[in-house]
Structures are given as C-alpha cells and as structure tokens.
Design a protein around this motif. Structure first.
Motif, short mmCIF file in Angstrom:
data_model
loop_
_atom_site.label_atom_id
_atom_site.label_comp_id
_atom_site.label_asym_id
_atom_site.label_seq_id
_atom_site.Cartn_x
_atom_site.Cartn_y
_atom_site.Cartn_z
N ASP A 144 0.85 -1.08 -0.13
CA ASP A 144 -0.01 0.01 0.26
C ASP A 144 0.93 1.35 -0.07
N ALA A 148 0.86 4.09 -2.82
CA ALA A 148 0.79 5.58 -2.52
C ALA A 148 1.76 6.27 -2.89
N GLU A 152 1.83 9.20 -5.81
CA GLU A 152 2.23 10.69 -5.37
C GLU A 152 3.22 11.34 -6.58
#
Length: 276
Positions: A144, A148, A152
C-alpha cells in the motif's frame, strides 16, 4: 546518459578524466567524483558490469559525507545511492540490510528535495524499491505504501516530461505486485493501464528506457491474456484479457529489436521478451 552502450562508456571515460584533471584542492573535484559515482551506478546495469556499481556506491558514500557547499543536490545523490544499494543487494543474493539501507536513502532523498520535481523523481525510485522489496520478502504490508508513493510521484511529474513515463512504470510495478499478492483485479487493470501510458510516453532518445517499458507492458498483457482470474479462490473464473491486446507491444518490441545494437544487453532483453 541515455545513449547506447558505446556512448555510455564514452561518458564514463570523460567523467573519469574530469576527476583526474581536477586538482586535490579544487572545489570541483568532489562534485566530479559524485557525478561519476551516479554515472557508474547507472552504467553498471546498462553495461552488465557489476564492478562499476560497487565503485559508484563507494564514490557516492564519500560524496554524501561532504557539506552542501562542495556537493550540489544531495537529494539526487541519495536517491541514486539508494537505487544502487538495492541493485547490489539483489545481485548478491538479497542482503536485507542493503535493501533497507537503500530504501532509507531514498526516503531521506524524498524528504529533502530542492523542489517539487526532484521530490517526484525521488518518490519514483522509492516506490520501485518498496514494491521490489515487498515482492522479494513477502512483506505485503509495504505494498500500500509502494502504491501511494508511486501515485504521489506521478501526480508531481510534469506532463510530457520523461519522468512521467518513469512514474507510470513505478505505479504499474507497485500495483502489479499488489495484484499478485492479494488477487485484486482492479489493481491488475490499473497496472496495465499505467504500463501502457508509460510505454506510450517514453522518450524516443532513451532506448534502454523504451526497452524496459515495452518489455514490462508486453509481459503484463501476455499474463492477462493467458490467465483467467479466480476472485477469492471460489472456483469462479473471470474473463481473461483479449489476446489481441498484446499485438501492439509485440510490434513495438519487434521494432526495438531492429533498432538496438545486435550484440547488446538491450537486444537480449527484447529478444527474451519476444520469446516469452
């Protein structure tokens, strides 16, 4: 350093000469050595010469102990060191402490960039390392974070810039790793979409990067075309991908096979992908 193997060797030789010509008390000598260290780490993979990476790591470690007044852009050097340490760990049988040191270096780089673009570049490297470490160690709790981080990075990558292709690739790799770990069909579909965008937006001048992006996309589409999905292990198979999906990346691989030097690591990668 986006040229062919001969041009890369020439670039490394030029940087070595620059280091040799700088006197011991020259303010440029340390920066030249740092730049050479980054170049050697990149060349090690492209030229398949691991000894260059070990030399590059040593130069980068030395440079990063110097103050900012002597070495510009510590964040970029930290990120390069992190990627090189991770590659060194893989090449030497998966030494976890090197993996972790590499990821820590990339995290520090992402926390101390001079601008938003540099942060995106550092996050791209960190996302790839997190996904790779999770795959090698079974640490699915990191996936995860990997997704993420790569997302970004993509958000901060400028449209039309080669960094955006790298960020698409990083997110695709992270999503594919999570799909493999938890069988999330949505992750696989999004991973393929980002792999496709990466292959479509890569710089025409960076042939090794185009090879990487094309082989990654072809591999993902080949897997999706050949495998049905069983959500939750219930014995209810979903519909596999359309086999025709792979026609476009195969055509790209054939074109690359004709473009890259006949006796090169890039050509070997392309032919291996075509054979699969």
């Amino acid at each position: 350093m986006t040229g062919n193997e001969e041009e890369m060797r020439e670039a490394v030789a030029a940087l070595r000469k620059a280091v040799d010509l700088a006197t011991g008390n020259s303010p440029h000598r340390t920066q030249h050595r740092a730049t050479l260290g980054s170049a050697l780490c990149l060349a090690a993979k492209r030229l398949d010469e691991p000894a260059l990476r070990s030399e590059g790591i040593a130069l980068l470690r030395t440079a990063l102990r110097e103050p900012d007044t002597l070495v510009a852009d510590h964040a970029a050097l930290l990120s390069d060191l992190g990627v090189a340490l991770f590659a060194e760990a893989v090449a030497n049988g998966g030494r976890d402490w090197l993996h972790e040191e590499g990821m820590a270096a990339c995290r520090r780089a992402a926390d101390t960039p001079p601008n938003a673009f540099a942060r995106s570049a550092c996050l791209t490297n960190l996302g790839l390392l997190l996904a790779g470490f999770a795959e090698r160690t079974g640490r699915i709790d990191l996936l995860d974070d990997a997704c993420a981080t790569a997302r970004e990075a993509l958000d901060g990558a400028p449209a039309g810039h080669p960094l955006r292709a790298r960020a698409h690739f990083a997110l695709s790799r992270a999503l594919d790793a999570r799909y493999t770990a938890v069988s999330s069909m949505s992750d696989q579909d999004e991973a393929v979409a980002h792999a496709r965008r990466g292959a479509e937006s890569g710089s025409a001048d960076d042939v090794p990067r185009r090879v990487l992006l094309a082989t990654h996309l072809a591999g993902m589409l080949g897997n999706r075309a050949g495998n049905a999905w069983d959500p939750g292990g219930l014995g209810v198979l979903g519909t596999p991908g359309d086999p025709a999906e792979i026609d476009a990346p195969l055509a790209l691989l054939r074109a690359l096979a004709a473009e890259v030097p006949s006796r090169s690591a890039d050509r070997a990668r392309v032919l291996r992908a075509l054979g699969h």
